[in-house]
Motif scaffolding. Structure first.
Motif, short mmCIF file in Angstrom:
data_model
loop_
_atom_site.label_atom_id
_atom_site.label_comp_id
_atom_site.label_asym_id
_atom_site.label_seq_id
_atom_site.Cartn_x
_atom_site.Cartn_y
_atom_site.Cartn_z
N TRP A 40 -1.15 10.12 -1.16
CA TRP A 40 -0.63 9.05 -0.29
C TRP A 40 -0.68 7.73 -1.06
N HIS A 41 -1.77 6.97 -0.94
CA HIS A 41 -1.91 5.77 -1.76
C HIS A 41 -2.20 6.17 -3.20
N ASN A 244 2.03 2.60 -2.88
CA ASN A 244 2.34 3.83 -2.15
C ASN A 244 3.83 4.14 -2.30
#
Length: 361
Positions: A40-41, A244
């Protein structure tokens, strides 16, 4: 082509080959970490590939349209090219998964890589034709700051605060889920979704501005200073708005534009200042980038669809028969398959280049 454009073609070709490398492993179960997207991040080398391409689209827009008249004919060509790109992307999503029946549209994925390229090309080209470079900078900054403020501070209709986490409490995912429904890549988000396409236009604008910088470059240090500025800005903003790719965060725009500028600066230095014979092999692919990317996606998906028997398709048969060997780690086997595919399209690019076949989408 002059050397400056050649440098862009080299980076474009390298980017397309990198895209093919990460999209065609022998098996998705065994992939080296740098060849995966961040969960994700975060930022991996794989996460750099798509923003690099949109950055190059921006540079190409600058050199392609800097002397074009601002006429209806020019707009028509831009719109037609955008529709072609979107159409090719929809074709890949529609034709291959549902061949030969075309009857399961309920979960058809609408967004995609080529669709985003088409949309970004359209808006970025129109902005370039109607704005000077100062206005483009202002628009880019407004997109970056506005996107951050909208995703980070506007409460949801029920009054709950937004987050940048995966799920419906993220504005980008929330809007995609409510507009696209089941027509997304994942059940809860799409990395080429509607709202995240807006900051990707800022990525393309950064490429337009770098194109202008390249044309009037007086010293190589200037491009590296710009790269450093992008990188510092991106990693500072990461503190408040995490890098992101899935939601194409503002920090992601700045950081990836910085890396793209830095890599292009290195290529430009080697080609234009040192006059080295560097990277010509990548230019072969760069001259037919969209065509080769489309073919790679079409052929790869077709190989998964065409079955040899009940237990295997063409892809799995080739991989398991040739590349899976007891003395090789499976991650290495998987990467060797991907590298073989890369060399195949490198060869195709070489043949097209030598025969002077350049297919413009």
């Amino acid at each position: 082509m002059n050397d400056r454009i050649e440098s862009v073609d080299i980076l474009r070709g390298f980017t397309i080959l990198a895209m093919i490398l990460v999209n065609t492993p022998g098996t998705w179960s065994h992939i080296y970490t740098p060849l995966r997207h961040a969960e994700w991040h975060g930022l991996t080398p794989t996460d750099l590939i798509f923003p690099f391409f949109l950055f190059i689209v921006g540079i190409s827009i600058y050199f392609s349209y800097k002397n074009k008249p601002n006429t209806l004919s020019t707009y028509k060509k831009i719109i037609i090219r955008s529709l072609k790109l979107i159409g090719l992307g929809l074709f890949l999503n529609l034709f291959l998964p549902y061949f030969p029946f075309f009857n399961d549209f309920e979960t058809l994925r609408v967004p995609g890589v080529l669709q985003r390229i088409g949309i970004v090309f359209l808006f970025s080209s129109l902005l370039y034709l109607n704005c000077n470079w100062r206005s483009l900078i202002v628009i880019g900054v407004i997109i970056i700051i506005g996107y951050w403020l909208c995703l980070g501070y506007i409460p949801f209709p029920d009054g709950s605060p937004p987050t940048f986490n995966r799920g419906s409490n993220n504005w980008a995912n929330y809007i995609d889920l409510n507009v696209l429904g089941k027509h997304m890549w994942k059940i809860d988000y799409d990395p080429e979704g509607l709202i995240s396409t807006i900051p990707s236009i800022a990525t393309c604008i950064s490429g337009i501005l770098i194109g202008k910088l390249l044309e009037g470059l007086t010293h190589i240090k200037h491009i590296f200073l710009v790269a450093l500025g992008f990188l510092i800005s991106g990693y500072i903003l990461n503190i408040w708005f995490p890098i992101n790719k899935a939601i194409w965060s503002s920090s992601f725009v700045l950081a990836t534009s910085g890396w793209a500028t830095l890599v292009l600066g290195v290529i430009y230095y080697l080609k234009d200042f040192k006059k080295q014979k560097f990277g010509t092999v990548f230019k072969y692919v760069g001259m037919n980038a969209i065509t080769i990317y489309f073919l790679s996606s079409f052929i790869s998906k077709s190989m998964y669809l065409i079955r040899i028997n009940e237990n295997s398709n063409i892809h799995s048969y080739i991989y398991e028969t040739i590349f899976v060997q007891s003395f090789l780690p499976e991650k290495l086997s998987s990467m060797l398959y991907a590298l073989t595919v890369v060399f195949f399209y490198l060869g195709l690019g070489y043949v097209l280049y030598k025969k002077k076949i350049f297919i413009k989408v």
